[in-house]
Design an enzyme around this catalytic site. Structure first.
Site, PDB file in Angstrom:
ATOM      1  N   SER A 217       1.021  -1.338   0.039  1.00  0.00           N
ATOM      2  CA  SER A 217       0.095  -0.093  -0.084  1.00  0.00           C
ATOM      3  C   SER A 217       0.987   1.236   0.024  1.00  0.00           C
ATOM      4  CB  SER A 217      -1.015  -0.181   1.341  1.00  0.00           C
ATOM      5  OG  SER A 217      -1.677   1.296   1.255  1.00  0.00           O
TER       6      SER A 217
ATOM      7  N   GLU B  77     -10.147   1.763   4.438  1.00  0.00           N
ATOM      8  CA  GLU B  77      -9.627   3.069   3.673  1.00  0.00           C
ATOM      9  C   GLU B  77     -11.008   3.616   3.041  1.00  0.00           C
ATOM     10  OE1 GLU B  77      -6.527   2.457   0.813  1.00  0.00           O
ATOM     11  OE2 GLU B  77      -7.711   3.631  -0.599  1.00  0.00           O
TER      12      GLU B  77
END
Ligand code: NBP
Length: 477
Positions: free
Chosen positions: A128, A190
């Site tokens: 990520s 997220e």
């Protein structure tokens, strides 16, 4: 061969990861299906470190020292399988293939098993941080065998982001698909974080009557408190940006249809399969989906809503403080749901994932990096078997302090007709967990009535059915 690592697939992510390895002193073999990309990388960035350009799979494999470590950074799905099929026959016992793409963890489980049977380690690694993270330090979530991590881990620790205390943002998550599973839930969280921020923005806009620039200031001030995070920081940047062409706030000239690549959707699909209630994450995925239905929205513009009531200046300031409380409380719930999903996945697949470690490697490099994650690590360290994150003493106390404002904000949103699906779903989850009794008892009664599905009693063991059609006598089944 002399290269300690090889990267095949040199689009933005692969190229930047290869450069990151080279900048950290590793000799990196580079390869791409289309050879021009390989040459372009070496030509442009060759002075950053030691690259070995390979133009064929054979050259690439020959360039690697043994045991070989070969990282695949191609498009997830069929391209990943095609590349594995291409390289696996050229590898030997003990070599390691790393897939750093956004693979579905079920694919990773399948690939790991197939390669393990051929003597090759397969490491499905969630990465990520986007292209910037790949270059300057991502958060890395590798799965696979402990043996493969022993050989690969120290290299990943070098290229990973470093948290504030200097710890590298990488850890061995667990066997086979564990890394990609955790990356998937990271993306689900997220989505929830972003949706909660979006709802807070909309309330400040519609109820407090603030301009985007003013809301940017509010987010900036929140960013110096407990909400301190990358997403809050970039929210302020986006909101204060002015469109050069029109002179309007940037956020007002962007089409309001959110797109998605699929990892948030996977989180919810898998949560349904595992029976894990991730309602806040699900609402975030659905909110993007609603925004994309231009036809439905167009057909619904005329529907009735409440009369809007703009707050006065003092009221608006007080309201803005309440929104911060609501955002924080809802965020705790969204993370609670995400960590529950990781814990359920870990149990289902026997991964033995350390939840506190997961929170700690998200502190740097990744999109949801935040000061708050330290608190989650502490909560799991204090009580490794913590059944639900929000029952941690310090989170429970913060929610207790926030809850009046949290409820007021959502009540205001409802009376003013501002959609806040993620705020509302996370509060409903909180109230459901708290409830002494849930109406599920009535649901059970209905199920027994129409389908003889049976029920359990609160006062004694056994499975019961009521003969609803007759005297309503109860029988034990
Ligand atoms: P892309 O996902 O756009 O993939 C492009 C690369 O895949 C090129 O190197 C291309 O080679 C190669 N490729 C394809 Br397409 N089909 C191939 C095949 N059949 N055989 C061999 N190579 C093939 O690249 P990216 O955006 O750098 O992302 C790479 C991976 O990282 C993806 O899985 C992505 O989901 C993941 N990821 C991306 C981000 C991000 O922010 N972009 C963040 C985190 C993870 P070519 O040059 O010959 O066409």
């Amino acid at each position: 061969g002399t290269a300690q690592i090889g990267v095949t697939g040199l689009a933005v992510m692969g190229r930047n990861l290869a450069r990151n390895f080279a900048r950290n002193g590793f000799t990196v073999a580079v390869h791409n299906r289309t050879a021009s990309r390989t040459d372009a990388l070496v030509k442009e960035f060759g002075d950053e470190g030691t690259f070995v350009a390979a133009h064929t799979p054979e050259e690439f494999v020959a360039a690697l020292e043994r045991p070989r470590r070969l990282m695949i950074m191609v498009k997830a799905g069929d391209p990943t399988d095609a590349v594995i099929q291409e390289f696996a026959p050229l590898l030997e016992d003990g070599d390691v293939i790393i897939d750093g793409g956004n693979a579905h963890f079920e694919d990773t489980r399948r690939r790991e098993k197939e390669l393990r049977e051929r003597g090759i380690h397969f490491v499905g690694a969630g990465i990520s941080g986007g292209e910037e993270g790949a270059l300057h330090g991502p958060s890395i979530m590798p799965g696979g065998s402990a043996e493969s991590y022993a050989s690969l881990g120290p290299m990943l620790e070098r290229i990973a982001a470093k948290a504030e205390d200097g710890a590298p943002c990488v850890t061995h998550i667990g066997p086979d698909g564990a890394g990609h599973f955790v990356k998937m839930v990271h993306n689900g969280i997220e989505y929830a974080d972003m949706q909660l921020i979006a709802e807070a923005y909309q309330l400040l806009r519609d109820v407090a009557g603030y301009s985007p620039a003013r809301i940017a200031d509010v987010f900036r001030s929140w960013n110096s408190g407990r909400l301190d995070s990358y997403l809050i920081e970039i929210t302020a940047e986006v909101l204060s940006h002015v469109d050069a062409a029109t002179g309007e706030p940037f956020v007002d000239v962007v089409l309001d249809r959110a797109e998605q690549k699929g990892t948030g959707r996977w989180t919810v699909q898998i949560a349904l399969d595992l029976g894990v209630p991730v309602s806040g994450i699900a609402e975030a995925v659905f909110a993007r989906s609603v925004s994309g239905h231009a036809d439905l929205r167009e057909a619904s513009r005329h529907l009735a809503g409440p009369t809007a009531h703009r707050l006065g200046e003092d009221e608006a300031a007080a309201f803005s403080d309440r929104v911060e409380q609501a955002l924080y409380a809802s965020k705790i719930v969204a993370y609670t749901q995400g960590f529950h999903q990781i814990s359920a996945g870990s149990e289902r697949y026997d991964w033995d994932i350390d939840l506190g470690r997961v929170a700690s490697i998200w502190r740097g490099g990744c999109i949801i990096r935040a000061a708050f994650l330290d608190r989650i690590t502490s909560a799991y360290e204090a009580r490794p078997g913590l059944p639900v994150l929000l029952s941690d003493k310090s989170f429970a106390e913060e929610i207790a302090a926030a809850q009046d404002d949290w409820r007021t904000v959502i009540a205001t949103a409802v009376t003013q007709g501002v959609p806040t699906p993620a705020f509302a779903a996370t509060l409903a989850y909180y109230d459901s967990l708290r409830a002494e009794r849930l109406p599920a008892a009535l649901t059970q009664g209905q199920r027994d009535y129409f389908g003889a599905h049976t029920y359990h009693r609160t006062d004694r063991d056994g499975t019961f059915h009521t003969l609803w059609g007759g005297e309503k006598n109860e029988v034990e089944s």
